[in-house]
Design a protein around this motif. Structure first.
Motif, mmCIF file in Angstrom:
data_model
loop_
_atom_site.group_PDB
_atom_site.id
_atom_site.type_symbol
_atom_site.label_atom_id
_atom_site.label_comp_id
_atom_site.label_asym_id
_atom_site.label_seq_id
_atom_site.Cartn_x
_atom_site.Cartn_y
_atom_site.Cartn_z
ATOM 1 N N TYR A 307 0.813 -1.219 0.000
ATOM 2 C CA TYR A 307 0.000 0.000 0.000
ATOM 3 C C TYR A 307 0.846 1.269 0.000
ATOM 4 O O TYR A 307 0.382 2.323 -0.437
ATOM 5 N N LEU A 308 2.099 1.201 0.482
ATOM 6 C CA LEU A 308 2.938 2.395 0.406
ATOM 7 C C LEU A 308 3.395 2.662 -1.028
ATOM 8 O O LEU A 308 3.651 3.803 -1.405
ATOM 9 N N ARG A 309 3.467 1.606 -1.817
ATOM 10 C CA ARG A 309 3.930 1.775 -3.200
ATOM 11 C C ARG A 309 2.774 1.932 -4.183
ATOM 12 O O ARG A 309 2.840 2.752 -5.105
ATOM 13 N N PHE A 310 1.713 1.143 -3.989
ATOM 14 C CA PHE A 310 0.615 1.127 -4.971
ATOM 15 C C PHE A 310 -0.701 1.686 -4.440
ATOM 16 O O PHE A 310 -1.621 1.897 -5.207
ATOM 17 N N GLY A 311 -0.810 1.881 -3.128
ATOM 18 C CA GLY A 311 -2.040 2.437 -2.576
ATOM 19 C C GLY A 311 -2.902 1.387 -1.885
ATOM 20 O O GLY A 311 -2.751 0.181 -2.092
ATOM 21 N N PHE A 312 -3.828 1.882 -1.058
ATOM 22 C CA PHE A 312 -4.703 0.990 -0.291
ATOM 23 C C PHE A 312 -5.684 0.245 -1.196
ATOM 24 O O PHE A 312 -5.987 -0.921 -0.969
ATOM 25 N N ARG A 313 -6.203 0.930 -2.198
ATOM 26 C CA ARG A 313 -7.205 0.309 -3.070
ATOM 27 C C ARG A 313 -6.617 -0.883 -3.813
ATOM 28 O O ARG A 313 -7.230 -1.965 -3.868
ATOM 29 N N PHE A 314 -5.431 -0.723 -4.379
ATOM 30 C CA PHE A 314 -4.787 -1.818 -5.100
ATOM 31 C C PHE A 314 -4.531 -2.994 -4.165
ATOM 32 O O PHE A 314 -4.789 -4.155 -4.518
ATOM 33 N N THR A 315 -4.041 -2.710 -2.952
ATOM 34 C CA THR A 315 -3.748 -3.778 -1.991
ATOM 35 C C THR A 315 -5.017 -4.534 -1.616
ATOM 36 O O THR A 315 -5.025 -5.771 -1.534
ATOM 37 N N ALA A 316 -6.101 -3.796 -1.381
ATOM 38 C CA ALA A 316 -7.365 -4.446 -1.029
ATOM 39 C C ALA A 316 -7.898 -5.289 -2.183
ATOM 40 O O ALA A 316 -8.469 -6.368 -1.969
ATOM 41 N N LEU A 317 -7.726 -4.819 -3.402
ATOM 42 C CA LEU A 317 -8.172 -5.602 -4.569
ATOM 43 C C LEU A 317 -7.389 -6.913 -4.667
ATOM 44 O O LEU A 317 -7.960 -7.974 -4.933
ATOM 45 N N VAL A 318 -6.084 -6.835 -4.471
ATOM 46 C CA VAL A 318 -5.272 -8.058 -4.494
ATOM 47 C C VAL A 318 -5.704 -9.006 -3.382
ATOM 48 O O VAL A 318 -5.877 -10.212 -3.583
ATOM 49 N N GLY A 319 -5.917 -8.457 -2.177
ATOM 50 C CA GLY A 319 -6.308 -9.283 -1.044
ATOM 51 C C GLY A 319 -7.647 -9.961 -1.244
ATOM 52 O O GLY A 319 -7.793 -11.170 -0.979
ATOM 53 N N THR A 320 -8.639 -9.211 -1.696
ATOM 54 C CA THR A 320 -9.964 -9.804 -1.893
ATOM 55 C C THR A 320 -9.941 -10.845 -3.017
ATOM 56 O O THR A 320 -10.652 -11.854 -2.935
ATOM 57 N N ALA A 321 -9.126 -10.609 -4.047
ATOM 58 C CA ALA A 321 -9.020 -11.594 -5.129
ATOM 59 C C ALA A 321 -8.408 -12.901 -4.630
ATOM 60 O O ALA A 321 -8.872 -14.000 -4.960
ATOM 61 N N ILE A 322 -7.363 -12.796 -3.797
ATOM 62 C CA ILE A 322 -6.735 -13.996 -3.237
ATOM 63 C C ILE A 322 -7.715 -14.720 -2.309
ATOM 64 O O ILE A 322 -7.805 -15.953 -2.308
ATOM 65 N N CYS A 323 -8.465 -13.952 -1.520
ATOM 66 C CA CYS A 323 -9.461 -14.540 -0.624
ATOM 67 C C CYS A 323 -10.511 -15.312 -1.413
ATOM 68 O O CYS A 323 -10.877 -16.442 -1.055
ATOM 69 N N ALA A 324 -11.000 -14.710 -2.505
ATOM 70 C CA ALA A 324 -11.990 -15.386 -3.343
ATOM 71 C C ALA A 324 -11.406 -16.643 -3.978
ATOM 72 O O ALA A 324 -12.092 -17.674 -4.099
ATOM 73 N N ARG A 442 -9.542 5.993 -5.182
ATOM 74 C CA ARG A 442 -8.152 5.841 -5.618
ATOM 75 C C ARG A 442 -7.269 6.704 -4.724
ATOM 76 O O ARG A 442 -7.608 7.830 -4.382
ATOM 77 N N ASP A 443 -6.126 6.140 -4.328
ATOM 78 C CA ASP A 443 -5.243 6.852 -3.420
ATOM 79 C C ASP A 443 -3.812 6.683 -3.868
ATOM 80 O O ASP A 443 -3.468 5.758 -4.584
ATOM 81 N N ARG A 444 -3.006 7.610 -3.400
ATOM 82 C CA ARG A 444 -1.562 7.515 -3.610
ATOM 83 C C ARG A 444 -0.920 7.487 -2.236
ATOM 84 O O ARG A 444 -1.208 8.319 -1.372
ATOM 85 N N ALA A 445 -0.029 6.549 -2.021
ATOM 86 C CA ALA A 445 0.599 6.403 -0.703
ATOM 87 C C ALA A 445 1.417 7.625 -0.358
ATOM 88 O O ALA A 445 2.202 8.117 -1.162
#
Length: 455
Positions: A307-324, A442-445
């Motif tokens: 999230y420091l490099r790509f942002g919170f939204r990107f990290t959450a998208l990756v996390g939810t995709a892995i969870c699914a 959308r956010d920027r770290a």
């Protein structure tokens, strides 16, 4: 971490001791209330404690929570009947409602955005350790000493946690006159108590379309409407409604609801599924499920890099995709059950949840200043509790519908189908979490220096 350990160990140590408790005290029909009433009192008090923490500081609130939890533990250990034990569990829940959210809030106060991911991973690791240590201690105390020691063991932990916080936590709280929203607090507690009670007991204690269900849920909704009216007029509302109008906070709360559903769905059905279909021991099924809580802290502690490099939204998208992906793996494993397949899928789900829950919570904390951080943290964790309560009700109804009409012992094939139905529901929720993550702004770290206060 020690403070979190109070709630984490208590949530896992009791399950293995229930048969021994029932043999000693009786009341088999009412033992589910040992969990339900604890969850109820814990959930409904979180928003109240959170507002008090933003008003008077975290330290007095968490110390009161530890004291209540310790008192409840002593009373539970001395309980003489099942009704008494259930009542004393409610006292424990009152303490737990302050302990868990305050630990997370304090971490948000004293660490930078860059540091919080690793710290949240440390805190999450307490749950991973407790998922293994708790059931082991519960079985050990029940067989060797007495089930009462599963409550007495909390006392030294309470003393150590309170001493560490008293000595080490220094707060600079702005001293000014506050107007406490007593009416809002009372209405919120009453409405949430009835709504959570109705969700927990619907389909279990009474039918969903019964008079009791309609009265409990209907009264809860009326009181909630009254609460919303009072909060709009309150000078210092216990739950500022304007916070819920922010896209980031509302979306983070929705994701937290999904996390609660996924957690309760897997922890409720995976162990029974493995034991009934594969004949594994409770220890093996517990260790298999523990991979979920082991994967969580591993990914949570590393989420800061993302999230420091790509942002919170990107990290959450990756996390939810892995969870699914992990939930889909569990559904596939249901067709040809294997301990290794289920364990691997649980690990993947845990990795996904670690990249989802921690970053979205940190994003919510970082969007407000000190004076609102406890309320925001409490609202996020409360949403997870509501997700768990709703998940219990919905998946219980799904499983019961799948087994309806069966007489005698449930055939493994029917049980397999029922659990598969529950896993389908979990997968649907995981997919909806991806949609919610995509709705995050959308956010920027920002740099850690710029976020020193988390504002």
């Amino acid at each position: 971490m020690v403070t979190t350990g109070l709630v984490a160990i208590d949530s896992t140590i009791l399950a293995t001791a229930v048969p021994t408790i029932v043999r000693d005290l009786g009341g088999f029909a009412s033992f589910p209330w040992l969990f339900s009433l604890y969850l109820l009192t814990q959930a409904v008090t979180v928003p109240i404690y959170s507002k008090l923490a933003d008003t008077w500081g975290r330290k007095p609130v968490v110390l009161v929570g530890i004291a209540l939890f310790g008192l409840g533990s002593v009373l539970c250990g001395l309980a003489w009947s099942m009704p008494a034990l259930i009542a004393f569990r409610a006292v424990q829940g009152l303490g737990a409602g302050a302990v868990q959210p305050m630990a997370v809030t304090i971490a948000g106060d004293i660490y930078t955005v860059a540091e919080r991911a690793k710290v949240q991973g440390y805190i999450a690791s307490v749950w991973g350790v407790s998922s293994v240590v708790g059931p082991t201690l519960g079985g050990l105390f029940s067989q060797v000493l007495s089930w009462r020691w599963i409550f007495f063991v909390n006392i030294p932990l309470c003393v150590v946690a309170a001493w560490l916080l008293w000595r080490r936590l220094q707060e600079d709280v702005e001293r000014r006159k506050h107007r406490i929203d007593w009416a809002g607090g009372a209405l919120l507690t009453a409405s949430l108590s009835l709504l959570v009670l109705g969700i927990l007991e619907g389909g279990n204690g009474w039918a969903w379309d019964s008079t009791a269900s309609v009265l409990v849920l209907g009264t809860g909704l009326v009181l909630m409407a009254a609460f919303l009216v009072v909060e709009k007029r309150a000078q210092e509302p216990v739950l500022p409604l304007r916070l819920l109008s922010r896209r980031l906070l509302a979306t983070a709360a929705l994701i937290s609801v999904g996390v609660g559903v996924v957690l309760i769905g897997l922890t409720s059905y995976i162990p029974s599924y493995l034991e009934a279909l594969l004949g594994v021991t409770p220890l093996v099924s517990g260790l298999t499920l523990a991979l979920l809580t082991i994967g969580w802290p591993i990914s949570a502690s590393q989420s800061g890099r993302l999230y420091l490099r790509f942002g919170f939204r990107f990290t959450a998208l990756v996390g939810t995709a892995i969870c699914a992906l992990g939930c889909a793996g569990l559904l596939l494993a249901a067709s040809s059950p294997s301990v290794w397949a289920v364990g691997g899928a649980c690990l993947v789900v845990g990795l996904g949840l670690g990249l989802t829950a921690s970053p979205t919570l940190i994003a919510a904390q970082s969007s407000v200043d000190w004076g609102e951080r406890a309320v925001v943290t409490g609202a996020n964790l409360f949403a997870r509790s509501i997700g768990s309560a709703v998940g219990v009700a919905v998946m219980g109804a799904i499983v019961n519908a799948s087994l309806r009409g069966l007489d005698g012992d449930t055939h493994p094939a029917q049980l397999q189908g029922a659990v598969r139905s529950a896993l389908v529901a979990v997968l649907v929720v995981a997919l909806l979490m991806i949609v919610a993550a995509a709705a995050l702004p959308r956010d920027r770290a920002a740099s850690p220096e710029a976020q020193r206060s988390g504002g």
